[in-house]
Design a protein around this motif. Structure first.
Motif, short mmCIF file in Angstrom:
data_model
loop_
_atom_site.label_atom_id
_atom_site.label_comp_id
_atom_site.label_asym_id
_atom_site.label_seq_id
_atom_site.Cartn_x
_atom_site.Cartn_y
_atom_site.Cartn_z
N GLY A 1 0.81 -1.22 0.00
CA GLY A 1 0.00 0.00 0.00
C GLY A 1 0.83 1.26 0.00
N ALA A 2 0.50 2.17 0.92
CA ALA A 2 1.13 3.49 0.89
C ALA A 2 2.43 3.56 1.69
N TRP A 3 2.82 2.49 2.31
CA TRP A 3 4.03 2.46 3.14
C TRP A 3 4.00 3.55 4.22
N GLY A 4 2.82 3.84 4.70
CA GLY A 4 2.68 4.84 5.74
C GLY A 4 2.81 6.28 5.27
N LEU A 5 2.92 6.48 3.96
CA LEU A 5 3.04 7.85 3.45
C LEU A 5 1.66 8.49 3.31
N TYR A 6 1.65 9.83 3.25
CA TYR A 6 0.40 10.57 3.08
C TYR A 6 0.55 11.59 1.97
N GLY A 7 -0.57 12.10 1.56
CA GLY A 7 -0.57 13.26 0.66
C GLY A 7 0.14 13.00 -0.65
N ALA A 8 0.92 14.00 -1.10
CA ALA A 8 1.53 13.95 -2.43
C ALA A 8 2.50 12.77 -2.55
#
Lengths: 317, 397, 134
Positions: free
Chosen positions: A252-259
């Motif tokens: 998934g997002a690997w804990g990243l957010y936003g851009a």
């Protein structure tokens, strides 16, 4: 419900990441796919605006509805396909860890279920157009559905067992923290890619609309706006399928957010598209009975092996 | 489940030329197949009677775009035999050279088409890209890529210079490497094997009974090649092998054609390295004394037969062309029945059909058991009447 | 015979870094070889009006009519018989019918038909396909 959250939901559904974004990104991925295939086949390939131009052109064309067909069903099916695909996207975590709607246990099953609806609409589309080519095509759609659906589901169960959750965001969080376990899902990933190729009806599994055999397959009688929407649904399905695989297998997002999260999402879907394009280029189209054999005799056992492996790993954790 | 009848053609993505195959399907399997010919009749034979021998060269070149050299060579050999002309050896060698280059381009084209029919677009793109090399060779030698027009009555029109020879050899060596690679791909890629093996079975006996010719027959183990059986041009002096395969299916046809490519490269090198010296043409008088001649030619698709009757004028009295596809079409219905719908395009493509070359019109009345040939006025009248019955009146034009 | 799944993988991947084989015509010029058979040009000064090319043309694409303007006969020399003027001929070439076999140019006894390598001859207006050489 709050007006704010209602407004937010509307924006999610219609603008981002819903209809408008999905349309744009679906058309873009279609171009990426076509361009990659072209380059690998030593051709020039289409310019970036070609899918959009095709879409707009089809929108402007006359829609012909055959006399013999079931008009109401015939007209309404493309919208069903698009609606199902957009709903599925809403349940998948995209640029952040949680999905936009309904982060409940078991949303993975719902996504797979929702992704089956477009296939069923393809079948109904072919069946209701009452032409010999579409009839054969729609029978092939159903046969193929029974072939790839089981390996696809089985391959998704493996990571779910290991993560101990049926929630897509929990699965992605689990794997994002454990790259070694992610690597252990290789067989499952391979099975999922092949099954997804079957779901998207692309080479070597484009049997339902194999143009050399049954012309346009289930879409033979479709034209104009309705065909444009069906094509769009297929493009959107590509995005959603790639997003599903990246959520389940690639952490998934690997804990990243936003851009940053969005960039990661785009990178992963592009990578999955590249793999799908590679498969498309490398193989000849199979016959329907060979496809069923392949899915049941090779893909399904491979997925089972992956599940066994996951159970063993789980017992050691 | 009830049976479905599917029309394959006259307009269909799998067919490059209009013919109609009616397929009765039981599920995905074919129970019965019928071929309807005649969508592409061009009246070539009648037109040939109106033209002089030299004009017919260019007409017959257009019987088929892909085996254009085959048809003209066969026709020219007929004319020369009727006129009792001795063609110089160098001209014969150049005819062999162009003929083999044509076989190379036709077989590479076929390999691409077959790959396309089973949905293997990459192989299709690669083979057609490499086919450009041999088309360039043909343009270099003759001037054009498709209608080479290198033959003329009594010899050939263009000579081969040493620079051209080197250029052709260079390209042929490149193609030889590529062909080896394609043979590996076609025999080792599992999806190709899955689609081609045991498809379109044509056992040895049936191939003989239905009179299959060319690679179709050779893939059923029939040792039949005009170049060996009745050598024409210089083939009796050249060293090459007759390729056969015993698998009797589409896979065998792929292998036969691929190995024939290698034999053609061998032949091209032989001819280029031992090009006999001498003039290019002999004079042949425009009027030819009454005679009847038949000649055979091994076109890329199989045995091509031309019959010529002369009557002392500068035009033929009768010219008959039997294109190889007509001989092979008889086998197609046999190969289709009992097979899968998905294999139909491949099975049809496997005989390398050239429908436009095949179509001839002859009216056969089943009740009275009579055949009749219509002239132009009759055909026109019948056409107008047929359209009138459909409600369109063309009689005003 | 052994089977190798994805037999073309390495070949396909190397093509990711190759330029496409497609030529960019019409944006880049297409080349033809020296023997390429293109449009036939006409040299009125050499033509003797024998009509050989008209008869040999397989597609009836050539007409050789008399020119409208003819040269006057040369002045009669003293003591010589009168010499008629050399007749002038035009050539009407129907490019829509021409099959570019060059048989006419090979047949012409005076080499009045000139071979060229022009091939970009497509026209939207069909009447422009009929070239009248004077």
């Amino acid at each position: 419900m709050h007006t704010d959250s209602l407004l937010a939901s509307a924006v999610y559904l219609i603008v981002f990441p819903g209809f408008i974004f999905l349309t744009a990104y679906g058309l873009f991925l279609q171009w990426v796919d076509r361009k990659l295939c072209a380059v690998m086949q030593n051709r020039v390939g289409p310019p970036w605006y070609q899918p959009t131009a095709d879409f707009i052109k089809l929108l402007a064309k006359e829609t012909i509805i055959p006399d013999a067909c079931d008009t109401a069903i015939f007209k309404v099916l493309p919208y069903f396909a698009i609606a199902a695909v957009i709903s599925a996207l809403m349940l998948i975590p995209l640029w952040k860890t949680e999905s936009l709607f309904a982060p409940f246990q078991g949303n993975m099953v719902v996504v797979v279920y929702l992704l089956t609806i477009p296939t069923v609409t393809f079948f109904l589309a072919g069946w209701s157009s009452a032409s010999p080519y579409s009839t054969v095509g729609s029978m092939r759609v159903l046969t193929q559905l029974f072939a790839y659906e089981v390996p696809l589901m089985l391959s998704l169960i493996g990571p779910a067992i290991l993560a101990g959750s049926w929630n897509l965001s929990e699965i992605s969080v689990f794997f994002a923290g454990r790259p070694a376990l992610m690597a252990a899902q290789l067989i499952g990933f391979l099975v999922a890619i092949l099954a997804l190729q079957g779901k998207l009806e692309r080479m070597p599994f484009d049997i339902p609309h194999a143009k050399n055999e049954i012309v346009g397959g289930q879409f033979t009688e479709y034209s104009g706006r309705l065909l444009a929407y069906f094509n769009l649904a297929v493009d959107m399905e590509l995005v959603v399928g790639a997003a599903l695989l990246s959520a389940v297998f690639l952490g998934g997002a690997w804990g990243l957010y936003g851009a940053a999260g969005l960039a990661l999402f785009l990178a992963k879907t592009l990578a999955v598209t590249f793999l799908l394009a590679l498969l498309k280029v490398l193989m000849a189209r199979l016959r329907i009975e060979q496809m069923v054999n392949f899915c049941w005799k090779i893909l399904a056992p491979m997925a089972m092996a992956q599940i066994l492996l996951d159970i063993v790993i789980k017992s050691r954790l | 489940m009830s049976k479905i009848t599917i029309p394959l053609g006259p307009q269909h993505p799998a067919l490059k030329e209009p013919e109609n195959f009616m397929l009765v399907l039981e599920g995905e399997q074919i129970e019965n197949a019928t071929i309807n010919l005649g969508y592409n009749h061009r009246g070539m034979e009648k037109a040939a009677e109106e033209r002089t021998f030299i004009q017919n060269m260019y007409l017959l070149e257009r019987v088929c775009g892909i085996c254009s050299h085959s048809h003209t060579t066969c026709y020219v050999t007929n004319v020369e035999e009727a006129a009792k002309a001795e063609v110089p050896e160098r001209a014969l060698a150049i005819r062999v050279l162009v003929g083999e280059l044509e076989r190379v381009h036709s077989h590479l084209l076929w390999l691409g088409v077959a790959a396309y029919e089973i949905g293997f677009e990459t192989l299709f793109m690669y083979t057609w890209r490499d086919r450009e090399q041999v088309l360039d060779c043909l343009e270099l030698l003759s001037g054009n890529r498709v209608h080479y027009s290198i033959n003329t009555i009594g010899g050939v029109r263009r000579d081969i210079t040493p620079e051209q020879k080197n250029e052709v050899l260079k390209r042929i060596n490149f193609l030889e490497e590529r062909t080896k690679y394609y043979i590996k791909v076609a025999t080792e890629e599992p999806t190709v094997r899955a689609r081609a093996a045991n498809v379109g079975k044509l056992p040895y006996e049936v191939a003989l009974e239905r009179g299959a010719v060319g690679p179709t027959a050779r893939a059923s183990g029939v040792k039949r090649d005009v170049r060996k059986d009745a050598p024409y041009l210089l083939y009796d002096k050249l060293d090459f092998n007759l390729i056969t395969h015993d698998s009797c299916d589409v896979f065998g046809r792929v292998v036969v054609r691929a190995l024939e490519l290698m034999e053609s490269y061998k032949l091209i090198k032989q001819v280029l390295n031992y090009l006999p010296e001498g003039p290019l043409t002999v004079k042949v008088p425009p009027r030819i004394a009454p005679a009847e001649v038949v000649n055979l030619y091994e076109a890329p698709r199989g045995e091509d037969i031309h019959y010529l009757k002369t009557n002392g004028t500068d035009k033929p009295e009768r010219l008959k062309v039997r294109a190889p596809t007509l001989a092979n079409l008889q086998s197609v219905t046999y190969m289709l029945e009992g097979g899968w719908l998905a294999d139909v395009p491949l099975v049809i493509a496997a005989i390398d059909p050239c429908m436009s070359c095949t179509d001839r019109a002859m009216v056969y009345d089943r009740k009275t058991d009579k055949t009749q040939v219509y002239d132009w006025e009759d055909l026109r009248r019948l056409g107008i009447e047929a359209y009138k019955r459909k409600g369109v009146d063309f009689s005003k034009f | 015979m052994k089977l190798k799944p994805a037999r073309m993988l390495s070949e396909v991947l190397t093509h990711l870094f190759k330029k496409p084989a497609t030529s960019g015509y019409p944006f880049e010029k297409a080349r033809v070889t020296a023997r390429f058979r293109g449009r036939i040009d006409f040299d009125s000064g050499k033509c003797i009006g024998c009509q050989m090319c008209v008869r040999v043309c397989p597609s009836k694409a050539i007409e050789i009519p008399l020119s409208e303007e003819q040269f006057a006969a040369p002045p009669v020399q003293q003591g010589q018989p009168a010499v008629p003027a050399k007749k002038q001929f035009d050539c009407i070439m129907k490019l829509g019918s021409c099959v570019y076999c060059w048989q006419c140019a090979e047949t012409c006894p005076k080499h009045a038909l000139i071979t060229t390598q022009d091939f970009e001859l497509a026209q939207i207006d069909p009447s422009k396909l009929v070239r009248h050489y004077k």
